[in-house]
Design a protein around this motif. Structure first.
Motif, PDB file in Angstrom:
ATOM      1  N   GLY A 129      51.861  57.480  95.641  1.00 20.37           N
ATOM      2  CA  GLY A 129      53.078  57.546  96.086  1.00 20.37           C
ATOM      3  C   GLY A 129      52.264  57.450  97.778  1.00 20.37           C
ATOM      4  O   GLY A 129      52.139  57.106  99.034  1.00 20.37           O
ATOM      5  N   SER A 156      53.416  52.897  87.675  1.00 21.75           N
ATOM      6  CA  SER A 156      54.476  53.956  88.279  1.00 21.75           C
ATOM      7  C   SER A 156      55.783  54.289  87.089  1.00 21.75           C
ATOM      8  O   SER A 156      56.423  54.651  86.585  1.00 21.75           O
ATOM      9  CB  SER A 156      54.663  53.827  89.131  1.00 21.75           C
ATOM     10  OG  SER A 156      53.944  54.370  89.682  1.00 21.75           O
ATOM     11  N   SER A 187      53.562  60.485  91.779  1.00 18.98           N
ATOM     12  CA  SER A 187      54.293  60.821  93.307  1.00 18.98           C
ATOM     13  C   SER A 187      53.237  61.132  94.668  1.00 18.98           C
ATOM     14  O   SER A 187      53.264  60.775  95.822  1.00 18.98           O
ATOM     15  CB  SER A 187      55.283  62.281  93.629  1.00 18.98           C
ATOM     16  OG  SER A 187      56.090  61.863  92.693  1.00 18.98           O
ATOM     17  N   VAL A 200      53.184  49.777  91.319  1.00 18.66           N
ATOM     18  CA  VAL A 200      54.437  50.274  90.874  1.00 18.66           C
ATOM     19  C   VAL A 200      55.699  49.686  89.129  1.00 18.66           C
ATOM     20  O   VAL A 200      55.774  50.754  88.641  1.00 18.66           O
ATOM     21  CB  VAL A 200      55.743  48.934  91.553  1.00 18.66           C
ATOM     22  CG1 VAL A 200      56.871  48.875  91.120  1.00 18.66           C
ATOM     23  CG2 VAL A 200      54.925  48.843  92.766  1.00 18.66           C
TER      24      VAL A 200
END
Ligand code: UDP
Ligand code: MG
Length: 315
Positions: free
Chosen positions: A236, A281, A233, A278
């Protein structure tokens, strides 16, 4: 006089099991004030461990055994052992004599006389171990402690004595994917740490390899912490902010200097970088999702094939 159950997970231990019992018996003989019983758990061994166990149980009346229908892993074997204990205190140890039984008197003293709920052993040196594995386990302990709320000292091994109360608490944690080192410390209680030196495995060989250790480390981190999820998070948010700044710069550049921006290299880098992030994650999320998936099935932790436990067996 207290009763003490000794839980021993065994996987492919035909070579050393009888010797283990002999050595341990000689230690127990020196502690007549307590009443000992063995709970040997055969974790789906591929060799003759079961037969050795059965013979030992015929020879000594204080040996109980549980034999699984297949290999469920050491964690499951320990859980099964704990579920079958009825004693005041429970010891758990390996079958390969790497956990020296001669520590019994010291360990028992801590819980019986000094009021600790648990006395666990902490390895000081691991001789005969590869440098790489040593480094890996040190790194693992550091990661584990940094990421998770559950703290464990470096070198903690699964050799310990616990009170009935603590074992009962451990049994209340009935998750299928068990990570005992974390569970032991999660339940709390006062633990006394004793240092000891491991010895080389005398007979048989270790079943651990690098891949198993890696999986174990991952299990340890994902069972007791959601820090990796927080980390992505955070990542991000940082990438999002960086993107906004970059967009503003590009917009201004385009407005002032026209559309003459040869952006092939930057575009390629950003696409590849983002693709990597991506994937990474998703991998972390998948790791947790997989755990939820397995846990949601609530399958039994182990399946017993054969045992010499009776319903009324009490220690
Ligand atoms: N063990 C088990 N199930 C497994 C692997 C190991 O019950 O799938 C038992 C094994 O018999 C031994 C203990 O767990 O009593 C520790 O195993 P090992 O000696 O191979 O590990 P190490 O000492 O290298 O940590
Ligand atoms: Mg061992």
């Amino acid at each position: 006089m207290s009763s003490i159950d000794i839980v021993v997970p065994c996987y492919n231990e035909e070579a050393g099991l009888a010797n283990f019992v002999e050595v341990t018996n000689s230690v127990i003989a020196e502690i007549p004030q307590h009443n000992f019983r063995y709970i040997l758990v055969n974790d789906g061994s591929r060799d003759r461990t079961y037969l050795v166990m059965k013979q030992l149980a015929e020879k000594y009346s204080n040996i109980k055994y549980i034999s699984f229908s297949r290999n469920f892993g050491k964690e499951a074997a320990m859980y099964a052992g704990f579920q079958h204990t009825t004693a005041d205190y429970v010891i758990v140890m390996d079958a390969d004599l790497q956990h020296p039984p001669k520590m019994f008197p010291d360990m028992i003293r801590e819980v019986v006389e000094n009021g600790y709920d648990c006395c666990a052993l902490q390895r000081t040196a691991r001789e005969g171990e590869s440098k790489f594995r040593g480094l890996f386990s040190k790194w693992f302990f550091r990661m584990q402690n940094a990421l998770s709320d559950v703290k464990m000292p470096y070198g903690a091994v699964d050799y310990r004595i616990m009170t009935r109360q603590m074992v009962d608490s451990i049994l209340e944690l009935c998750e299928a994917q068990r990570f005992s080192k974390g569970i032991f410390s999660w339940v709390g209680f006062n633990t006394k740490w004793l240092p000891f030196q491991t010895v080389d495995r005398e007979l048989g060989k270790t079943t651990w390899n690098f891949w198993k250790l890696f999986k174990y480390a991952l299990d340890g981190i994902t069972s007791f912490s959601v820090a990796p999820l927080r980390f992505i998070s955070g990542l991000g948010i940082i990438i999002f902010l960086a993107a906004i700044i970059y967009i503003i710069i590009t917009l201004i550049q385009t407005a002032i200097f026209g559309i003459d921006v040869p952006g092939y290299a930057t575009t390629l880098m950003i696409v590849l970088f983002m693709g990597g992030i991506v994937e990474f994650s998703l991998g972390i999320i998948g790791e947790y999702l997989g755990r939820v998936f397995i846990e949601s099935k609530s399958r039994p932790i182990y399946i017993i094939h054969r045992t010499n436990f009776d319903k009324e067996d009490k220690h």
